[in-house]
Design an enzyme around this catalytic site. Structure first.
Site, PDB file in Angstrom:
ATOM      1  N   HIS A  47       2.489  14.437  21.816  1.00 52.31           N
ATOM      2  CA  HIS A  47       0.934  14.746  21.930  1.00 52.31           C
ATOM      3  C   HIS A  47       0.705  15.031  20.819  1.00 52.31           C
ATOM      4  CE1 HIS A  47       1.992  16.223  26.009  1.00 52.31           C
ATOM      5  NE2 HIS A  47       0.934  15.786  26.002  1.00 52.31           N
ATOM      6  N   GLN A  71      -4.508  12.373  40.278  1.00 50.81           N
ATOM      7  CA  GLN A  71      -3.274  11.482  39.972  1.00 50.81           C
ATOM      8  C   GLN A  71      -2.202  12.420  40.883  1.00 50.81           C
ATOM      9  OE1 GLN A  71      -4.379  12.160  36.245  1.00 50.81           O
ATOM     10  NE2 GLN A  71      -2.303  12.344  35.355  1.00 50.81           N
ATOM     11  N   GLN A 167       3.052   5.929  24.068  1.00 52.47           N
ATOM     12  CA  GLN A 167       3.828   4.615  24.584  1.00 52.47           C
ATOM     13  C   GLN A 167       5.003   5.312  25.896  1.00 52.47           C
ATOM     14  OE1 GLN A 167       6.384   2.163  22.371  1.00 52.47           O
ATOM     15  NE2 GLN A 167       8.407   1.187  24.133  1.00 52.47           N
TER      16      GLN A 167
END
Lengths: 331, 331
Positions: A47, A71, A167
């Site tokens: 982060h 989620q 990523q």
């Protein structure tokens, strides 16, 4: 957050959409660029890398911390998900702070409430058809609907110039970029959704993740098996062998680790997907079929009761707009 | 529109999202309010009433004309839908013009293309669960997904202060207001989604609709049967009888018209729905159960090959934020 006592911090804390909008409104007058990093907290070096990229390229940077119920499936780890807000703020302060942290409560983000059982859900949801059903979507069918929905809301409140995603969650980043294009968003423009390489443990290359905190010390020792399996598959692909060979060998590798691990391990999947359509790469396809065109090599591995994910890019990561490369070590 | 020759007009025509954003950006500097009316063209007095309301309350008014493929099912009338752009611009000019007309092409609104077969669709869609499956959603299961998706895109491009939708599409208006709340939109804020009463033919109260153009002269004569049936049901409700009685009597009325019509007529539905949840009102409920709380009395009627819809509000329309009342005549 409204019902909780706010922690002390040198960073301005915005606890609801109204205060976040007011903050944003002030910036707008000055035509300053705003970088945004959306997180669920439990911040780690991954982060902080996103935050550093944002600070480097924008006049102002805002970080959101919101554990998004939509989620998580009903059987997943919503209640157990680590909430370490004080520590998160210390971490941000240590890298020189950010201009604001947006800390909304569930009622702020879901004004009519939210239940985890998809069948019972009411109200507005954003879905990226095709993109959300492959890869992670096969194991977690409504995960990306929850992600796309909450990120749409966050973008509407923060109206960021540039946004940064890791990523490690490559499917999320590509899906959200597609969402920005489809919904004709200008805050951010699709080209301003940046992907930052995965941060890894310096010793054994385990991808950093908030969920690593769940691992016992025995589990932690073998947790990099997924990374090693993906690296093996990447090597096999580079030699020109077929996709099915890449997957078979990396599966075999995970099995061999598991047989000697002394902890429970179960491979959810290892797969190669087209980076444009996210469609599964055909079994007999090889590097020759793709050239430099990026292919996503990704997987999910259960270690004990913790589900870990990771991915590597085959082909040229720059073609996906991934910001800079990261060092990979051999298996 | 980009491939078509643009019609002459005194009104500035914005043919793609980029030019619309540039127009919007100029207004922003002056802090002017922007009213927005989203249409599919084939403008009639109902649309012009929305435009008048917008012009009255805002510094600038923009009208969009876009026939949205995603809200037509494969068997529906996408290709036949009336496209009368020259006439639409004349109509707007006659009421004093607007500040801009946004005329995007399909490729502008769906950069990756759009097919009508829902199973084949890819990319981002916005769905308002619960709201989109009742009333019109029962007959047209993916209609409101198409509407919510295109309106999200339009709002993202136009960033309107206030928006205007017609009561004739009451479910659409209420669903979009819920969407604005759920997605934490500020362009427009949910309270700035205004509902304008249905415009009707002065002689027989047929609700104005672009699809009325499909009616033959014989069909046109009986097309107000739905309005008359709804008015009858409203009268029955006012007397304190149950919902099932209201529906049965209005159905009976439509059948009696049909038996003497000499044209094909088929009632799709007449139903009463809660205006908050859109749930169907229980068969034994009466006016006493609701008091002034608004109830939606709506229906759809096939006349020949044309599907007509209409609705009346039971209870107090002001509680739905409907702008002003309209005259109703007795059956």
């Amino acid at each position: 957050m409204s019902s909780l006592k706010l922690p002390e911090s040198t960073i301005p804390l915005l606890t609801n959409p109204t205060s976040c909008r007011e903050w944003r409104q002030q910036i707008r007058g000055d035509h300053k660029s705003v970088g945004f990093v959306a997180t669920m907290g439990a911040l780690h070096a991954g982060h902080l890398s996103l935050v550093r990229h944002s600070k480097q390229a924008n006049d102002k940077t805002v970080v959101s911390i919101f554990v998004n119920p939509a989620q998580f499936a009903p059987h997943e780890d919503l209640s157990a998900y680590p909430r370490t807000i004080e520590q998160d703020l210390r971490g941000l302060e240590e890298i020189g702070g950010v201009d604001a942290v947006f800390l909304p409560g569930v009622k702020d983000m879901y004004p009519f409430g939210i239940v985890q059982d998809v069948e019972q859900q009411r109200g507005t949801f954003v879905e990226v058809k095709g993109y959300g059903s492959e890869m992670e979507g096969r194991s977690r069918p409504s995960f990306f609907r929850g992600v796309a929905t909450v990120v749409t809301k966050l973008f509407n409140v923060v109206e960021p110039t540039r946004v940064y995603f890791g990523q490690k969650d490559i499917q999320q980043a590509l899906l959200l970029r597609r969402m920005c294009s489809d919904l004709l968003l200008s805050h951010p423009e699709p080209r301003n959704l940046h992907i930052v390489p995965t941060e890894r443990d310096r010793t054994d290359n385990l991808a950093l993740s908030s969920r690593n905190a769940y691992l016992s010390s025995e589990e932690r020792k073998v947790a990099n098996a997924l990374y090693r399996a993906l690296s093996l598959a990447k090597g096999v692909w580079e030699t020109g062998l077929s996709k099915s060979e890449c997957v078979a060998r990396s599966r075999g590798f995970v099995e061999s680790v598991r047989d000697n691990a002394g902890v429970e391990m179960r491979l959810d999947y290892i797969e190669l997907n087209d980076s444009d359509s996210l469609e599964v790469v055909g079994d007999d396809k090889t590097k020759v079929d793709y050239g430099t065109r990026p292919v996503l090599l990704s997987g999910a591995l259960w270690v004990g009761r913790t589900r870990l994910i990771d991915n590597l890019i085959l082909g040229d990561p720059a073609l996906l707009g991934i910001l800079d490369s990261h060092v990979e070590v051999k298996v």
